[in-house]
Design an enzyme around this catalytic site. Structure first.
Site, PDB file in Angstrom:
ATOM      1  N   ARG A  21       0.497  -0.970  -0.057  1.00 15.81           N
ATOM      2  CA  ARG A  21      -0.190   0.192   0.194  1.00 15.81           C
ATOM      3  C   ARG A  21       1.168   1.987   0.417  1.00 15.81           C
ATOM      4  NH1 ARG A  21      -2.952  -0.464   5.325  1.00 15.81           N
ATOM      5  NH2 ARG A  21      -0.749  -1.517   6.160  1.00 15.81           N
ATOM      6  N   GLN A  45       7.138  28.193  15.146  1.00 16.90           N
ATOM      7  CA  GLN A  45       6.314  27.350  13.587  1.00 16.90           C
ATOM      8  C   GLN A  45       7.086  26.509  12.494  1.00 16.90           C
ATOM      9  OE1 GLN A  45       7.615  31.721  12.353  1.00 16.90           O
ATOM     10  NE2 GLN A  45       8.424  30.994  10.451  1.00 16.90           N
ATOM     11  N   ASN A  47       7.435  25.621   8.779  1.00 18.96           N
ATOM     12  CA  ASN A  47       7.350  26.607   7.438  1.00 18.96           C
ATOM     13  C   ASN A  47       7.638  25.107   6.834  1.00 18.96           C
ATOM     14  OD1 ASN A  47       8.514  28.574   9.069  1.00 18.96           O
ATOM     15  ND2 ASN A  47      10.331  28.022   8.490  1.00 18.96           N
ATOM     16  N   HIS A  60      21.993  30.296   7.247  1.00 22.35           N
ATOM     17  CA  HIS A  60      20.801  31.163   7.558  1.00 22.35           C
ATOM     18  C   HIS A  60      21.109  30.803   9.415  1.00 22.35           C
ATOM     19  CE1 HIS A  60      18.129  31.333   3.689  1.00 22.35           C
ATOM     20  NE2 HIS A  60      19.020  32.233   4.623  1.00 22.35           N
ATOM     21  N   HIS A 117      21.937  27.283   9.258  1.00 20.52           N
ATOM     22  CA  HIS A 117      21.647  25.953   8.426  1.00 20.52           C
ATOM     23  C   HIS A 117      21.608  26.802   6.944  1.00 20.52           C
ATOM     24  CE1 HIS A 117      18.004  23.836   6.389  1.00 20.52           C
ATOM     25  NE2 HIS A 117      18.362  22.595   7.109  1.00 20.52           N
ATOM     26  N   TYR A 130      10.048  23.032   8.277  1.00 25.02           N
ATOM     27  CA  TYR A 130      11.261  22.768   9.331  1.00 25.02           C
ATOM     28  C   TYR A 130      10.220  22.910  10.529  1.00 25.02           C
ATOM     29  CZ  TYR A 130      13.867  25.781   5.973  1.00 25.02           C
ATOM     30  OH  TYR A 130      14.109  25.948   4.337  1.00 25.02           O
ATOM     31  N   GLU A 141      17.353  37.868  12.027  1.00 21.58           N
ATOM     32  CA  GLU A 141      18.029  36.897  11.344  1.00 21.58           C
ATOM     33  C   GLU A 141      19.165  37.547  10.453  1.00 21.58           C
ATOM     34  OE1 GLU A 141      16.284  33.895  11.213  1.00 21.58           O
ATOM     35  OE2 GLU A 141      15.325  34.291  12.357  1.00 21.58           O
ATOM     36  N   LYS A 166      19.837  37.917  -1.699  1.00 22.71           N
ATOM     37  CA  LYS A 166      20.017  38.238   0.139  1.00 22.71           C
ATOM     38  C   LYS A 166      20.916  37.153   0.033  1.00 22.71           C
ATOM     39  CE  LYS A 166      17.748  38.284   4.612  1.00 22.71           C
ATOM     40  NZ  LYS A 166      16.995  38.217   5.451  1.00 22.71           N
TER      41      LYS A 166
END
Length: 201
Positions: A21, A45, A47, A60, A117, A130, A141, A166
């Site tokens: 399956r 949070q 993401n 980041h 990361h 995430y 950040e 960026k």
């Protein structure tokens, strides 16, 4: 959960059950996470990103405290996920670990507050999710350039990297340290100790 060479980073390898399956696996388990890390993941949070092949996101990281820990998994396709030690004063400062995350091995990685990361999509429509310990706060950040020759991250040579404006303009590690953007290892250890102590109360 297996600790990686950089302190504060783990690889998660689930037991995948397959039959005619399809398959099933548990990609997060609170008790096992707490046993490995020393405290529960505080979820603030969640993401989801979808990337075309070659997309390179990162490196980041966020100010510590509070930082932003991440539990990362690839739901569709494949990515090369990279964790970078950007903590000044760390025994593994400027070192990195890479883990292939895909929809076959179903691995995940966890990186604690203060670590950098990044990932590169190895397939089209690579979907990455995430779980984050803190909400996104632009003023906290930061980033460093994932193509910094001093880091010499072994991105796949056969894939042309696609960076956002960026990320392409992000400073090198040397520049980021000179600008005071990088978290310190001492701050990260203190935060880790505080989280463990709070968990024990």
């Amino acid at each position: 959960m297996t600790p990686l060479a950089i302190s504060g980073a783990w690889m998660v390898e689930p037991n995948v059950l397959s039959d005619s399956r399809g398959n099933f696996h548990e990609w997060f388990r609170g008790p096992e996470f707490r046993e490995a890390v020393g405290y529960q993941l505080s979820l603030a949070q969640a993401n989801c990103s979808v990337s075309k092949r070659g997309t390179l996101r990162g490196i980041h990281f966020a100010n510590v405290p509070p930082g932003q820990a991440k539990y990362v998994k690839c739901l569709r396709g494949a990515v090369l996920d990279v964790i970078v030690d950007v903590r000044t004063g760390s025994p593994t400062y400027k070192q990195w670990n890479s883990v292939r995350l895909d929809d076959h091995n179903h691995r995940a990685v966890y990186l604690s507050e203060g670590l950098g990361h990044a990932f590169m999509a190895l397939t089209d429509d690579a979907m990455v999710i995430y779980l984050c310990s803190e909400s996104y706060a632009p003023q906290r950040e930061h980033g460093t350039n994932p193509l910094d020759p001093e880091l010499a991250i072994a991105w796949p040579e056969s894939i042309e990297p696609l960076l956002s404006d960026k990320d392409a303009a992000a400073p090198s590690m040397v520049e980021a340290e000179r600008q005071g953007l990088l978290p310190s290892y001492a701050e990260c250890v203190a935060l880790d100790d505080m989280l463990r102590t709070r968990e024990a109360l």
